[in-house]
Write a protein that holds these residues in place. Structure first.
Motif, PDB file in Angstrom:
ATOM      1  N   ALA A  11       0.813  -1.222   0.000  1.00  0.00           N
ATOM      2  CA  ALA A  11       0.000   0.000   0.000  1.00  0.00           C
ATOM      3  C   ALA A  11       0.842   1.266   0.000  1.00  0.00           C
ATOM      4  N   MET A  12       2.149   1.125  -0.074  1.00  0.00           N
ATOM      5  CA  MET A  12       3.024   2.290  -0.050  1.00  0.00           C
ATOM      6  C   MET A  12       2.939   3.041  -1.385  1.00  0.00           C
ATOM      7  N   PRO A  13       3.004   4.367  -1.347  1.00  0.00           N
ATOM      8  CA  PRO A  13       2.955   5.134  -2.608  1.00  0.00           C
ATOM      9  C   PRO A  13       4.176   4.855  -3.479  1.00  0.00           C
ATOM     10  N   ALA A  14       3.962   4.892  -4.774  1.00  0.00           N
ATOM     11  CA  ALA A  14       5.032   4.573  -5.722  1.00  0.00           C
ATOM     12  C   ALA A  14       5.872   5.795  -6.073  1.00  0.00           C
ATOM     13  N   LYS A  15       5.299   6.989  -5.945  1.00  0.00           N
ATOM     14  CA  LYS A  15       6.047   8.207  -6.226  1.00  0.00           C
ATOM     15  C   LYS A  15       5.700   9.248  -5.170  1.00  0.00           C
ATOM     16  N   ALA A  29      12.186  12.612  -3.065  1.00  0.00           N
ATOM     17  CA  ALA A  29      12.413  11.183  -2.840  1.00  0.00           C
ATOM     18  C   ALA A  29      13.737  10.937  -2.130  1.00  0.00           C
ATOM     19  N   GLU A  30      14.729  11.782  -2.405  1.00  0.00           N
ATOM     20  CA  GLU A  30      16.014  11.640  -1.726  1.00  0.00           C
ATOM     21  C   GLU A  30      15.944  12.168  -0.294  1.00  0.00           C
ATOM     22  N   ARG A  31      15.088  13.152  -0.065  1.00  0.00           N
ATOM     23  CA  ARG A  31      15.015  13.757   1.275  1.00  0.00           C
ATOM     24  C   ARG A  31      14.290  12.867   2.268  1.00  0.00           C
ATOM     25  N   ILE A  32      13.270  12.166   1.819  1.00  0.00           N
ATOM     26  CA  ILE A  32      12.471  11.385   2.771  1.00  0.00           C
ATOM     27  C   ILE A  32      13.009   9.975   2.973  1.00  0.00           C
ATOM     28  N   GLY A  33      13.935   9.538   2.157  1.00  0.00           N
ATOM     29  CA  GLY A  33      14.495   8.203   2.312  1.00  0.00           C
ATOM     30  C   GLY A  33      13.645   7.128   1.671  1.00  0.00           C
ATOM     31  N   LYS A  34      14.095   5.878   1.825  1.00  0.00           N
ATOM     32  CA  LYS A  34      13.426   4.749   1.182  1.00  0.00           C
ATOM     33  C   LYS A  34      12.254   4.190   1.977  1.00  0.00           C
ATOM     34  N   SER A  35      12.122   4.621   3.237  1.00  0.00           N
ATOM     35  CA  SER A  35      11.057   4.058   4.089  1.00  0.00           C
ATOM     36  C   SER A  35      10.340   5.165   4.842  1.00  0.00           C
ATOM     37  N   ARG A  49      14.816   3.877   9.819  1.00  0.00           N
ATOM     38  CA  ARG A  49      14.359   4.037   8.437  1.00  0.00           C
ATOM     39  C   ARG A  49      15.544   4.358   7.522  1.00  0.00           C
ATOM     40  N   GLU A  50      15.682   3.584   6.475  1.00  0.00           N
ATOM     41  CA  GLU A  50      16.794   3.780   5.556  1.00  0.00           C
ATOM     42  C   GLU A  50      16.659   5.114   4.822  1.00  0.00           C
ATOM     43  N   GLY A  51      17.707   5.898   4.887  1.00  0.00           N
ATOM     44  CA  GLY A  51      17.708   7.177   4.190  1.00  0.00           C
ATOM     45  C   GLY A  51      17.087   8.328   4.948  1.00  0.00           C
ATOM     46  N   MET A  52      16.597   8.094   6.164  1.00  0.00           N
ATOM     47  CA  MET A  52      16.026   9.175   6.960  1.00  0.00           C
ATOM     48  C   MET A  52      17.118  10.185   7.307  1.00  0.00           C
ATOM     49  N   SER A 104      11.137  16.116   6.338  1.00  0.00           N
ATOM     50  CA  SER A 104      10.094  15.387   7.060  1.00  0.00           C
ATOM     51  C   SER A 104       9.875  14.010   6.436  1.00  0.00           C
ATOM     52  N   ILE A 105       9.816  12.977   7.277  1.00  0.00           N
ATOM     53  CA  ILE A 105       9.620  11.618   6.764  1.00  0.00           C
ATOM     54  C   ILE A 105       8.146  11.252   6.657  1.00  0.00           C
TER      55      ILE A 105
END
Length: 680
Positions: A52-56, A76-82, A154-157, A318-319
Motif C-alpha cells: 500500500a506504499m505510494p510509488a512516487k 524522494a532523496e530527502r524522505i528516504g526509502k522508508s 528508516r533507511e535514508g532518513m 520530514s519523513i
C-alpha cells in the motif's frame, strides 16, 4: 423550575438567542472499542503494508521551487526509502496557509511539544492509545525472554539539515549525554532495580536495548510521555541529559568536552554569554530555544519561544507522507502568538484568532466559545481526560523545617488534610461540575482501577474526623485565632502551597483549599510562581506542598507523579527518595520507618515492571490502593475537560477529528496528527 448557574453552564450555552445543548460535561472516557461518551474516537491510519506504499512522491510548491534552484535535493532523496505513511482522516490535502495558535509565555513549552513535534519519538501509540506502533523507528521486536529490544531505523532518513539519521545518534544521546554525570543521572526508564539498560549499535540502522531483566514495558516508554519520547517532549521537561532518546551527534558533539577540550567548550560558552559549557550545551540541545538544532519533527523552529512570536516552518526532510505520496505537513507555517495569561488566551480564542487551540482552554471557556463559534467560524470539541486533573502533592521528603517535614510524613496528618478538602465545592467553582471528585485513582475503565470504594478513600469532606486525626497526631494546642500550634513550641503551624497558573487557576484552587483548612486549624501560605521557578524549586527539594495535576493514568507508564521514580518536577513526592531508590541506596535519603509503605510500593512497582500482564494489573491495583490509603498525594478532581479536554478548530481546517482520545501517553493532541491538517 429554575436551574443553578453551574447546571446551566454544564448543559447548555446560548448561541444567537437560541440554546445549543452540549450534553452534560460528565467524566466520559474511551473504551477499548474506541468509543466515548462524545462519539467515536478518530484519527488517521498508519500504513505499514508494503503493497500500500505510494510509488512516487510529491512536495509543496515552495520546496519544489528550491529543488528547481538546486537548493534542495528531490523529495524522494530527502524522505528516504522508508517514509512514515499516513492515510488522512478525511481526505488527501493540499499545501498552503499558516496555522495560528496561542502560547502562554516562554515556559509554555508543552504547547509546541504536543502539537508540532509529530511526535518525534522513536515509537508511538496508535490514535486509540491501544498499541505501540512504529514511528521514527520503522520496526521493533523483543528477543531473549523480553530482555533485548531491537529497533530498526528508516533507511535514508535525515535530520532537518540533511545529515543522515543513524544509530550513532541514539548511542551519542545515551553514552555522551544521558549518562554524562555533568548533565544528569540518566533516565529512570532505562534502569531496572538500579541496573542500567545497555544501548548498543548493531549497524547504522539497528540499535538494541539490552536489559538485565525482562523489560516488556520498554516499547511503551519509548512511545509514551517520558523523557525517552522525543527531543521536543524531553526538552519540555527541563531535565538535564534527558533529551528524548536521540540527539544529532554531528551538531551537538562540538559542544561537549569529549570531542574537543573542556577549555575550548568553556570558552565558547563564555563567548556566548553562558557560565560554563553545561548550560550552553543544554541551550543548544533544547528544541524550542535553538532554531539551529537539527530535528526529525514535521516542523522546525524558525523563531525561538523566548523571542515571540514563536514560529515554526515545514521540515524539508520530514519523513511523513500521505498515502498518495505527498510529503507532510500540508500547512507550511505555524505561529504561536504570546498571550499574557489564560484570560487573554481565552478571549483571543473566542475572537477567532486561533485556527486550532487546545492548551490553555478548559471547561470554563466553553460558554463564551460556543457563543462565538458560529460568528467566528470555528467548532468547539470536547475530549474528557482519563487522568486526575487536580490534587495536593505532598513533598514527603521536605526538610526545610524539621517540624513541618515530620508532620507531612505522618499519615494521619495527610489523611486529615485530605478529609478537610471539599472536593465538590472545588469541582463546581473551578470545573463547573464537569469533573469527578476523587482520591488519586485511574479512570473507571482502566484495568488498574481497584473499585469505586477506593475513589472516596480518605477523600470525603469530613471536618469532624479530620480534627480528630489532628488531635491524635498531638496537635491539640491552638492559638487565640483557633490555629493549631507546632509541637516544638515554634508558634502556629503554617503550610506553604507553591503552585502556578496552568490548565486552571491553581493558585485560586489553592486559596480555596486554604479556606477549607481553616476549620481544621491549619494555616496556609499560597505562593504562585512561574512554571520554570516551580520546576527549579522541585528539583532542589524546596517545595512543601503543591496544588497541580496529581496521580497517573498508568502507574507503570507514567509513574513520576505517583511514586518517587523521577528527579525534578513533577516528581514531587520526594527528590531525595528518588535519588536513594535510583542509586540503590548510595545517594539521596532513605525513606524513614513511617514511610515503609512507600518502600513497599516501590518494591511492588519494580516487580510489576517484569510481571505478566495479569500480574501487573493486580500489582497496579494494589499501588492505587496504597496511594489512596497513605495519601501520598490528595486527589481532588479528575477525568474532566481541564487538561486538553477542550479544543477548537477553524471550520476551514480539514482532517480534524471531532473526537480524540485525551491521554497523556499519546501526547494529545499529537494523536490527531496535525501534519495532516489542511485548509480547504
Amino acid at each position: 423550575m429554575t436551574h443553578s448557574r453551574r447546571v446551566f453552564l454544564r448543559n447548555a450555552v446560548v448561541v444567537g438567542g437560541g440554546v445549543l445543548f452540549l450534553g452534560a460535561c460528565t467524566s466520559t472516557t474511551t473504551t477499548s472499542s474506541g468509543k466515548s461518551g462524545l462519539g467515536t474516537i478518530q484519527g488517521p491510519q498508519l500504513v505499514t503494508d508494503p503493497a500500500a506504499m505510494p510509488a512516487k512522491f510529491n512536495e509543496s510548491p515552495e520546496f519544489a521551487s528550491l529543488v528547481a534552484q538546486g537548493k534542495l535535493p528531490p523529495v524522494a532523496e530527502r524522505i528516504g526509502k522508508s517514509p512514515l505513511v499516513l492515510k488522512p482522516l478525511q481526505s488527501v490535502g493540499r499545501y498552503g496557509g499558516q496555522l495560528r495558535r496561542g502560547v502562554l509565555g516562554n515556559s509554555d513549552t508543552l504547547n509546541a511539544a504536543r502539537f508540532c513535534a509529530g511526535p518525534d519519538s522513536l515509537l508511538y501509540w496508535d490514535y486509540l492509545g491501544e498499541k505501540v506502533v512504529p514511528n521514527i523507528a520503522q520496526g521493533f521486536e523483543f528477543s531473549d525472554g523480553n530482555r533485548v529490544l531491537t529497533l530498526h531505523l528508516r533507511e535514508g532518513m535525515k535530520w532537518s539539515d540533511g545529515t543522515p539519521f543513524t544509530a550513532d545518534d541514539i548511542i551519542f544521546w545515551r553514552a555522551d549525554v544521558n549518562l554524562n554525570p555533568s548533565l544528569g543521572s540518566g533516565t529512570s526508564f532505562l534502569r531496572i532495580n538500579g541496573a542500567e539498560v545497555q544501548v548498543r549499535k548493531v549497524n547504522d540502522l539497528t540499535v538494541q536495548y539490552v536489559s538485565p531483566k525482562p523489560n516488556v514495558l520498554l516499547t511503551q516508554y519509548l512511545a509514551g510521555w517520558t523523557d525517552l519520547a522525543g527531543m521536543a517532549t524531553a526538552a519540555s521537561f527541563s531535565l538535564l541529559g534527558a533529551a528524548g532518546g536521540v540527539l544529532p551527534k554531528h551538531y551537538l558533539s562540538k559542544f561537549l568536552p569529549k570531542y574537543s577540550s573542556e577549555a575550548e567548550v568553556n570558552k565558547s560558552a563564555t563567548d556566548a554569554g553562558f557560565n560554563g559549557w553545561v548550560p550552553y550545551f543544554v541551550s543548544k540541545a533544547t528544541v524550542h530555544l535553538n532554531p539551529e538544532l537539527p530535528v526529525v519533527a514535521p516542523w522546525i523552529v524558525t523563531r525561538p519561544i523566548n523571542t515571540p512570536p514563536f514560529e515554526l516552518a515545514a521540515n524539508p526532510y520530514s519523513i511523513w507522507v500521505d498515502n498518495e505520496g505527498n510529503q507532510l505537513p500540508y500547512i507550511p507555517q505555524i505561529t504561536l502568538s504570546d498571550a499574557e495569561n489564560l484570560d487573554v488566551l481565552g478571549l483571543r480564542a473566542a475572537g477567532g484568532n486561533y485556527d486550532f487551540q487546545d492548551r490553555g482552554l478548559g471547561v470554563a471557556n466553553i460558554p463564551v466559545l460556543m457563543n462565538n463559534a458560529q460568528q467566528r467560524n470555528f467548532t468547539v470539541h470536547r475530549a474528557p481526560s482519563n487522568a486526575m486533573e487536580c490534587g495536593v502533592r505532598f513533598n514527603l521528603a521536605y526538610n526545610g523545617d524539621a517540624e513541618l517535614g515530620s508532620l507531612i510524613r505522618n499519615v494521619d496528618f495527610r489523611r486529615a488534610l485530605s478529609l478537610g478538602i471539599d472536593r465538590q465545592q472545588i469541582n463546581e467553582s473551578f470545573y463547573l461540575g464537569s469533573s469527578k471528585p476523587s482520591a488519586v485513582m485511574p479512570s473507571d475503565d482502566s484495568p488498574y482501577f481497584p473499585g469505586p470504594e477506593w475513589r472516596t478513600k480518605w477523600a470525603t469532606h469530613d471536618v469532624k474526623q479530620a480534627n480528630a486525626l489532628l488531635d491524635k497526631v498531638g496537635l491539640k494546642a491552638k492559638d487565640a485565632s483557633g490555629y493549631r500550634l507546632r509541637r516544638d513550641g515554634g508558634g502556629r503551624i503554617r503550610l506553604d502551597i507553591t503552585t502556578n497558573v496552568s490548565f486552571v487557576d491553581f493558585p485560586a484552587v489553592s486559596e480555596m483549599v486554604k479556606q477549607q483548612w481553616i476549620p481544621l486549624g491549619i494555616d496556609v501560605n499560597v505562593q504562585s510562581v512561574d512554571a520554570k521557578l516551580l520546576v527549579q524549586r522541585a528539583a532542589a527539594n524546596q517545595l512543601m506542598l503543591s496544588v497541580h495535576s496529581a496521580g497517573s493514568a498508568d502507574p507503570f507508564q507514567d509513574p513520576s507523579i505517583f511514586l518517587p521514580t523521577a528527579l525534578g518536577f513533577p516528581g514531587m513526592i520526594g527528590i531525595p527518595y528518588v535519588q536513594w531508590f535510583q542509586s540503590g541506596g548510595r545517594q539521596g535519603t532513605e525513606p524513614p520507618p513511617e514511610l515503609q509503605p512507600l518502600k513497599d510500593a516501590m518494591a511492588a512497582y519494580h516487580q510489576g515492571l517484569q510481571a505478566s500482564d495479569a500480574q501487573r494489573i493486580s500489582i497496579g491495583k494494589q499501588l492505587y490502593q496504597m496511594h489512596a490509603d497513605q495519601v501520598w498525594s490528595a486527589g481532588i478532581v479528575g477525568f474532566g475537560l481541564s487538561i486538553y479536554g477542550v479544543y477548537l478548530a477553524s471550520n476551514k481546517l480539514r482532517n480534524v477529528p471531532t473526537s480524540i482520545r485525551n491521554d497523556q501517553k499519546t501526547h494529545t493532541p499529537s494523536n490527531a496528527y496535525p501534519m495532516t491538517f489542511y485548509y480547504g
